[in-house]
Design a protein around this motif. Sequence first.
Motif, PDB file in Angstrom:
ATOM      1  N   ALA A 133      -6.140 -21.411   9.416  1.00 56.62           N
ATOM      2  CA  ALA A 133      -5.208 -20.444   8.664  1.00 56.62           C
ATOM      3  C   ALA A 133      -6.051 -19.805   7.509  1.00 56.62           C
ATOM      4  O   ALA A 133      -7.241 -20.190   6.992  1.00 56.62           O
ATOM      5  CB  ALA A 133      -4.334 -21.091   8.062  1.00 56.62           C
ATOM      6  N   SER A 134      -5.748 -18.701   7.335  1.00 53.82           N
ATOM      7  CA  SER A 134      -6.626 -17.668   6.738  1.00 53.82           C
ATOM      8  C   SER A 134      -6.218 -17.770   4.919  1.00 53.82           C
ATOM      9  O   SER A 134      -7.077 -17.161   4.169  1.00 53.82           O
ATOM     10  CB  SER A 134      -6.113 -16.133   6.790  1.00 53.82           C
ATOM     11  OG  SER A 134      -4.980 -15.840   6.539  1.00 53.82           O
ATOM     12  N   GLU A 135      -5.239 -18.634   4.782  1.00 49.27           N
ATOM     13  CA  GLU A 135      -4.949 -18.659   3.096  1.00 49.27           C
ATOM     14  C   GLU A 135      -4.524 -20.306   2.985  1.00 49.27           C
ATOM     15  O   GLU A 135      -4.294 -20.870   4.047  1.00 49.27           O
ATOM     16  CB  GLU A 135      -3.658 -17.931   3.057  1.00 49.27           C
ATOM     17  CG  GLU A 135      -3.907 -16.295   3.136  1.00 49.27           C
ATOM     18  CD  GLU A 135      -4.876 -15.885   2.404  1.00 49.27           C
ATOM     19  OE1 GLU A 135      -5.224 -16.148   1.089  1.00 49.27           O
ATOM     20  OE2 GLU A 135      -5.432 -14.796   2.640  1.00 49.27           O
ATOM     21  N   LYS A 136      -4.617 -20.880   1.563  1.00 49.48           N
ATOM     22  CA  LYS A 136      -4.131 -21.855   1.436  1.00 49.48           C
ATOM     23  C   LYS A 136      -2.641 -22.018   1.537  1.00 49.48           C
ATOM     24  O   LYS A 136      -2.024 -20.966   1.705  1.00 49.48           O
ATOM     25  CB  LYS A 136      -4.524 -22.295  -0.131  1.00 49.48           C
ATOM     26  CG  LYS A 136      -6.033 -22.533  -0.244  1.00 49.48           C
ATOM     27  CD  LYS A 136      -6.269 -22.836  -1.545  1.00 49.48           C
ATOM     28  CE  LYS A 136      -7.668 -22.533  -1.989  1.00 49.48           C
ATOM     29  NZ  LYS A 136      -8.014 -22.885  -3.337  1.00 49.48           N
ATOM     30  N   TYR A 137      -2.102 -23.150   1.545  1.00 48.22           N
ATOM     31  CA  TYR A 137      -0.585 -23.320   1.724  1.00 48.22           C
ATOM     32  C   TYR A 137       0.058 -22.828   0.355  1.00 48.22           C
ATOM     33  O   TYR A 137      -0.209 -23.032  -0.480  1.00 48.22           O
ATOM     34  CB  TYR A 137      -0.309 -24.891   1.774  1.00 48.22           C
ATOM     35  CG  TYR A 137       1.149 -25.094   1.846  1.00 48.22           C
ATOM     36  CD1 TYR A 137       1.891 -24.665   2.833  1.00 48.22           C
ATOM     37  CD2 TYR A 137       1.916 -25.924   0.950  1.00 48.22           C
ATOM     38  CE1 TYR A 137       3.149 -24.888   3.155  1.00 48.22           C
ATOM     39  CE2 TYR A 137       3.276 -26.004   1.086  1.00 48.22           C
ATOM     40  CZ  TYR A 137       3.897 -25.590   2.072  1.00 48.22           C
ATOM     41  OH  TYR A 137       5.369 -25.638   2.197  1.00 48.22           O
TER      42      TYR A 137
END
Length: 132
Positions: free
Chosen positions: A110-114
Amino acid sequence: MDIKIIEFQKHDDERGSLVVAEHQKEIPFLIKRVYYLYGSDPKTRRGYHSHKKLEQIYIAINGKCKVMLTDGKENKIVELDKKEQGLYIGHNVWREIFDFSDDAVLLVLASEKYEESDYIRDYNIYLSKKEE
Ligand code: TYD
């Protein structure tokens, strides 16, 4: 629809196989998070969301599953059953994951944190935002 199948580098020899996915080669974003799904019943259907910003790559590193993708107009079902293949999903694509084999392990890059605020979890809201 902003999805595509990505082929990873696979190195086979008598010792087995090694698969590589590298930033800016196969992976078009900087990976900020990794998670994986497993232990889903074949009757399980999950996902049911889109992301406002997040980009992801799904990899069936064991077993298989299917992903239904839609932008509200076009519908696609992609079967993930190859360890050397990834499914890239851009933002604003609705996805549902189903038909898990008992041994399925779905790795997600994934490109971002949750961030829960990045999710749209209501299909009607998703469709209405697409219209805007
Ligand atoms: P959920 O978003 O419901 O899974 P699905 O992809 O099927 O929609 O995630 C299950 C739970 O895990 C939920 O409580 C949120 C949590 N979660 C995190 O805490 N961090 C994460 O990176 C992810 C993907 C989920």
